[in-house]
Scaffold this active site. Structure first.
Site, PDB file in Angstrom:
ATOM      1  N   LYS A 192      27.927   4.484  -7.386  1.00 52.98           N
ATOM      2  CA  LYS A 192      29.431   4.463  -6.529  1.00 52.98           C
ATOM      3  C   LYS A 192      29.070   3.809  -5.117  1.00 52.98           C
ATOM      4  CE  LYS A 192      32.133   5.481  -8.331  1.00 52.98           C
ATOM      5  NZ  LYS A 192      32.808   4.680  -9.511  1.00 52.98           N
ATOM      6  N   SER A 193      28.131   2.616  -5.294  1.00 52.91           N
ATOM      7  CA  SER A 193      27.971   1.986  -3.788  1.00 52.91           C
ATOM      8  C   SER A 193      28.454   0.540  -4.034  1.00 52.91           C
ATOM      9  CB  SER A 193      26.515   1.937  -3.584  1.00 52.91           C
ATOM     10  OG  SER A 193      25.891   3.437  -3.365  1.00 52.91           O
ATOM     11  N   GLY A 194      29.120   0.216  -5.047  1.00 44.81           N
ATOM     12  CA  GLY A 194      29.317  -1.157  -5.053  1.00 44.81           C
ATOM     13  C   GLY A 194      28.950  -1.833  -6.025  1.00 44.81           C
TER      14      GLY A 194
ATOM     15  N   HIS B 174      20.366   2.125 -11.638  1.00 41.91           N
ATOM     16  CA  HIS B 174      20.381   3.057 -10.367  1.00 41.91           C
ATOM     17  C   HIS B 174      18.828   3.773 -10.479  1.00 41.91           C
ATOM     18  CE1 HIS B 174      24.450   2.905 -10.461  1.00 41.91           C
ATOM     19  NE2 HIS B 174      24.795   3.520 -11.495  1.00 41.91           N
TER      20      HIS B 174
ATOM     21  N   SER C 184      33.413   9.031  -3.600  1.00 44.39           N
ATOM     22  CA  SER C 184      33.678   8.327  -4.946  1.00 44.39           C
ATOM     23  C   SER C 184      32.778   8.667  -6.046  1.00 44.39           C
ATOM     24  CB  SER C 184      33.112   7.008  -4.632  1.00 44.39           C
ATOM     25  OG  SER C 184      33.460   5.948  -5.675  1.00 44.39           O
TER      26      SER C 184
ATOM     27  N   MET D 216      40.153  -7.977  -9.015  1.00 38.58           N
ATOM     28  CA  MET D 216      39.264  -7.299 -10.049  1.00 38.58           C
ATOM     29  C   MET D 216      40.198  -6.182 -10.641  1.00 38.58           C
ATOM     30  SD  MET D 216      35.653  -7.171  -8.240  1.00 38.58           S
ATOM     31  CE  MET D 216      35.146  -5.955  -9.380  1.00 38.58           C
TER      32      MET D 216
ATOM     33  N   ARG E 169      39.224   2.657  -7.401  1.00 37.34           N
ATOM     34  CA  ARG E 169      40.179   3.564  -6.925  1.00 37.34           C
ATOM     35  C   ARG E 169      40.834   3.000  -5.667  1.00 37.34           C
ATOM     36  NH1 ARG E 169      40.133   8.196  -3.840  1.00 37.34           N
ATOM     37  NH2 ARG E 169      38.156   7.669  -3.298  1.00 37.34           N
TER      38      ARG E 169
END
Length: 292
Positions: free
Chosen positions: A50-52, A105, A135, A229, A252
């Site tokens: 959830k960091s991009g 990850h 997130s 996107m 989101r």
């Protein structure tokens, strides 16, 4: 059969990291990833969850499309940039033309050994951890492989206790930064992409050795905005909602500072204390909010 160090029915811990039980990976499978062959042209997109990841995935795909128009590929971004430690749904073993892009990850000590040994290009995207926490909290309500949090307070504590998916954000960022001289790595901040997406795309192109025209860069930027996107079926993971792996769309808000809508004053003060303790001595700064 491998015995798992279970944190819950959903997560097991291995080498200090928390992996999803239902993905079917065992410790031996994670160890085997260290022996994955690498090619000199490979690119690794590495993030804490959830960091991009989805955003950078889109940008990298579009840079490659512009740089290599003779080998345009069909399929979603997810199939074009397979998740190294994910399920066989998007197998990273599937043959793809060079340059191959992988997303992961994994921490530094679990990467394919060739990434360091061969100095493979690594793009590491980091995001302020307060927004990462929020997130990941919402993502835990969506991805059926993760346990739905009982409350935000419970998840807040899990995150700071390193009991969330993939374990410690603090260790993940610190380890990659500390090993920067052993890797060919470009650090990019999520919030810098929000503030100046074109500037970050230009920086990426230079790092990857892709000499794109100004018009091509403008096109990459335009089709990689959050708004575009969100409606792009190749980028937004909507197929995973349709096949019931996700319960809701994963894209989101795409903002910096949403944590302010969730953290109490006491939680924020406690988080700041933990951040100061665990990130001390690391010359990294984070943007905690960008006014809309």
């Amino acid at each position: 059969m491998d015995s798992l160090d279970l944190l819950s029915p959903y997560l097991f811990r291995y080498k200090g990291r928390n992996f999803v039980v239902q993905e079917g990976l065992k410790p031996k499978d994670l160890d085997a990833l260290q022996h994955v062959d690498v090619r000199p042209s490979d690119i690794y997109l590495i993030t804490y969850p959830k960091s991009g990841t989805i955003w950078m995935q889109q940008i990298l795909v579009k840079i490659m499309d512009a740089a290599h128009p003779d080998q345009l590929m069909e399929g979603t971004n997810r199939t074009r940039v397979p998740w190294l430690e994910g399920s066989s749904v998007d197998s990273f073993l599937r043959e793809r033309p060079n340059p191959q892009i992988y997303r992961t990850h994994l921490p530094t000590n679990m990467l394919p050994r060739g990434v360091k040994a061969e100095r493979i290009k690594v793009v590491y995207v980091m995001r302020n951890p307060k927004d990462v926490l929020v997130s990941l909290y919402h993502f835990s309500h969506s991805w059926v492989m993760l346990e739905t949090p009982k409350s935000f307070e419970d998840f807040f504590q899990d995150f700071l206790n390193d009991d969330a998916f993939m374990g410690s954000w603090f260790d993940h960022v610190r380890e990659y930064y500390n090993e920067k001289d052993q890797m060919d790595i470009l650090f990019i901040r999520y919030e810098d992409m929000l503030k100046d997406l074109r500037g970050e795309v230009v920086k990426l192109c230079a790092f990857l050795g892709k000499d794109l025209s100004a018009e091509a860069i403008d096109h990459v930027v335009e089709i990689s905005t959050f708004k575009n996107m969100k409606t792009n079926l190749k980028a937004n993971y909507k197929d995973l909602v349709e096949n019931k792996r996700y319960q809701k769309e994963t894209m989101r808000k795409g903002v910096a500072g949403d944590w302010k809508n969730f953290f109490t004053v006491a939680q924020n003060e406690y988080f700041d204390q933990v951040f100061k303790e665990r990130m001390s001595g690391l010359p990294l700064s984070f943007t905690w909010e960008i006014k809309q």
